[in-house]
Design a protein around this motif. Structure first.
Motif, mmCIF file in Angstrom:
data_model
loop_
_atom_site.group_PDB
_atom_site.id
_atom_site.type_symbol
_atom_site.label_atom_id
_atom_site.label_comp_id
_atom_site.label_asym_id
_atom_site.label_seq_id
_atom_site.Cartn_x
_atom_site.Cartn_y
_atom_site.Cartn_z
ATOM 1 N N LEU A 1 0.835 -1.202 0.000
ATOM 2 C CA LEU A 1 0.000 0.000 0.000
ATOM 3 C C LEU A 1 0.871 1.253 0.000
ATOM 4 C CD1 LEU A 1 -2.883 1.182 0.140
ATOM 5 C CD2 LEU A 1 -2.651 1.134 2.643
ATOM 6 N N ALA A 2 1.916 1.255 0.815
ATOM 7 C CA ALA A 2 2.817 2.415 0.893
ATOM 8 C C ALA A 2 3.540 2.643 -0.427
ATOM 9 C CB ALA A 2 3.823 2.214 2.028
ATOM 10 N N THR A 3 3.856 1.573 -1.136
ATOM 11 C CA THR A 3 4.493 1.702 -2.449
ATOM 12 C C THR A 3 3.561 2.384 -3.441
ATOM 13 O OG1 THR A 3 5.834 -0.269 -2.070
ATOM 14 C CG2 THR A 3 5.526 0.394 -4.354
ATOM 15 N N LEU A 4 2.281 2.079 -3.331
ATOM 16 C CA LEU A 4 1.302 2.651 -4.264
ATOM 17 C C LEU A 4 0.945 4.101 -3.959
ATOM 18 C CD1 LEU A 4 -1.162 -0.351 -4.578
ATOM 19 C CD2 LEU A 4 0.423 0.491 -6.324
ATOM 20 N N ILE A 5 0.753 4.411 -2.669
ATOM 21 C CA ILE A 5 0.227 5.734 -2.318
ATOM 22 C C ILE A 5 1.136 6.545 -1.406
ATOM 23 C CG2 ILE A 5 -2.163 4.978 -2.634
ATOM 24 C CD1 ILE A 5 -2.417 4.847 0.426
ATOM 25 N N GLY A 6 2.259 5.974 -1.023
ATOM 26 C CA GLY A 6 3.182 6.659 -0.122
ATOM 27 C C GLY A 6 2.961 6.223 1.315
ATOM 28 N N SER A 7 4.048 6.184 2.079
ATOM 29 C CA SER A 7 3.958 5.672 3.453
ATOM 30 C C SER A 7 3.152 6.589 4.369
ATOM 31 C CB SER A 7 5.351 5.416 4.031
ATOM 32 O OG SER A 7 6.113 6.599 4.029
ATOM 33 N N SER A 8 3.229 7.896 4.160
ATOM 34 C CA SER A 8 2.492 8.816 5.020
ATOM 35 C C SER A 8 0.985 8.637 4.862
ATOM 36 C CB SER A 8 2.884 10.257 4.699
ATOM 37 O OG SER A 8 2.161 11.150 5.501
ATOM 38 N N LEU A 9 0.513 8.562 3.618
ATOM 39 C CA LEU A 9 -0.911 8.378 3.381
ATOM 40 C C LEU A 9 -1.361 6.984 3.815
ATOM 41 C CD1 LEU A 9 -3.594 9.417 2.369
ATOM 42 C CD2 LEU A 9 -2.907 8.792 0.041
ATOM 43 N N ALA A 10 -0.549 5.975 3.550
ATOM 44 C CA ALA A 10 -0.892 4.611 3.982
ATOM 45 C C ALA A 10 -1.033 4.560 5.501
ATOM 46 C CB ALA A 10 0.176 3.621 3.516
ATOM 47 N N ALA A 11 -0.117 5.198 6.205
ATOM 48 C CA ALA A 11 -0.186 5.225 7.662
ATOM 49 C C ALA A 11 -1.449 5.928 8.148
ATOM 50 C CB ALA A 11 1.062 5.906 8.237
ATOM 51 N N ARG A 12 -1.787 7.048 7.513
ATOM 52 C CA ARG A 12 -3.000 7.772 7.911
ATOM 53 C C ARG A 12 -4.257 6.951 7.649
ATOM 54 N NH1 ARG A 12 -2.960 13.110 5.092
ATOM 55 N NH2 ARG A 12 -0.972 12.512 4.267
ATOM 56 N N LEU A 13 -4.294 6.267 6.516
ATOM 57 C CA LEU A 13 -5.472 5.468 6.179
ATOM 58 C C LEU A 13 -5.658 4.289 7.136
ATOM 59 C CD1 LEU A 13 -5.250 5.404 2.287
ATOM 60 C CD2 LEU A 13 -6.888 6.675 3.710
ATOM 61 N N LEU A 14 -4.551 3.763 7.621
ATOM 62 C CA LEU A 14 -4.629 2.601 8.513
ATOM 63 C C LEU A 14 -4.560 2.978 9.987
ATOM 64 C CD1 LEU A 14 -2.547 0.042 6.468
ATOM 65 C CD2 LEU A 14 -5.023 0.312 6.587
ATOM 66 N N LEU A 15 -4.527 4.275 10.262
ATOM 67 C CA LEU A 15 -4.454 4.738 11.644
ATOM 68 C C LEU A 15 -5.599 4.189 12.487
ATOM 69 C CD1 LEU A 15 -2.864 6.500 13.621
ATOM 70 C CD2 LEU A 15 -4.334 8.399 12.962
ATOM 71 N N ASP A 16 -6.795 4.127 11.925
ATOM 72 C CA ASP A 16 -7.938 3.600 12.678
ATOM 73 C C ASP A 16 -7.718 2.157 13.107
ATOM 74 O OD1 ASP A 16 -9.317 5.971 12.541
ATOM 75 O OD2 ASP A 16 -10.546 5.360 10.827
ATOM 76 N N VAL A 17 -7.087 1.366 12.253
ATOM 77 C CA VAL A 17 -6.820 -0.029 12.596
ATOM 78 C C VAL A 17 -5.859 -0.092 13.774
ATOM 79 C CG1 VAL A 17 -5.875 -2.228 11.773
ATOM 80 C CG2 VAL A 17 -7.241 -0.787 10.231
ATOM 81 N N TRP A 18 -4.794 0.707 13.716
ATOM 82 C CA TRP A 18 -3.811 0.680 14.807
ATOM 83 C C TRP A 18 -4.438 1.234 16.083
ATOM 84 C CZ3 TRP A 18 -2.021 -2.025 11.370
ATOM 85 C CH2 TRP A 18 -1.375 -1.615 10.220
ATOM 86 N N GLU A 19 -5.136 2.362 15.958
ATOM 87 C CA GLU A 19 -5.720 3.006 17.137
ATOM 88 C C GLU A 19 -6.768 2.125 17.803
ATOM 89 O OE1 GLU A 19 -4.693 5.812 18.608
ATOM 90 O OE2 GLU A 19 -3.120 5.855 17.092
ATOM 91 N N HIS A 20 -7.542 1.401 17.002
ATOM 92 C CA HIS A 20 -8.577 0.516 17.555
ATOM 93 C C HIS A 20 -7.954 -0.500 18.503
ATOM 94 C CE1 HIS A 20 -11.181 -3.080 17.571
ATOM 95 N NE2 HIS A 20 -12.110 -2.176 17.741
#
Length: 144
Positions: A113-132
């Motif tokens: 995912l980070a390769t496709l959209i960048g690590s910063s955006l990938a991290a933001r998109l998956l933040l809910d998963v980590w935060e949960h």
């Protein structure tokens, strides 16, 4: 947000927190599957169900290329994204093997995912998963 090595550490911490020291492989399988389900929920509105499934299949394929002996068990999952079949397969593994699978496939999924959209955006998109995984009572503001 965080670099790939930090993402790997975050995924490991998230998985460890969800497993919570359980000695039941079914609970470990549930923890891994729940992360995939939350990733699917977070990413489907952005990259669509086919994009989510493609990343899942590619992650499994890359895992199987590193662990060819696992192909007999997990090879069928590369064809379709069957979360319940994955849960059943993981429940038959040892806890260390299930955790290894979960960690490697989740890390690979994030890296793709980070390769496709960048690590910063990938991290933001998956933040809910980590935060949960770490959700609990909100921190108290003690600055006053």
């Amino acid at each position: 947000m965080f670099a790939e090595s930090e993402a790997g550490q975050r995924i490991a911490a998230c998985l460890t927190h969800r497993v919570n020291g359980s000695e039941e492989v079914s609970e470990v399988a549930e923890a891994i599957v729940s992360m995939f389900e939350e990733i699917e929920t977070s990413l489907t509105p952005i990259i669509g169900p086919k994009g989510v499934a493609a990343l899942h299949r590619r992650s499994l394929h890359l895992y199987l290329s590193k662990h060819p002996l696992r192909g007999d068990n997990y090879g069928m999952l590369v064809v379709g994204m069957d979360i319940q079949a994955l849960k059943a397969l993981l429940a038959e593994e040892s806890i260390p093997d299930a955790l290894l699978f979960g960690q490697e496939v989740l890390n690979t999924y994030y890296a793709l995912l980070a390769t496709l959209i960048g690590s910063s955006l990938a991290a933001r998109l998956l933040l809910d998963v980590w935060e949960h995984s770490f959700s609990g009572p909100p921190a108290q503001d003690t600055s006053q």
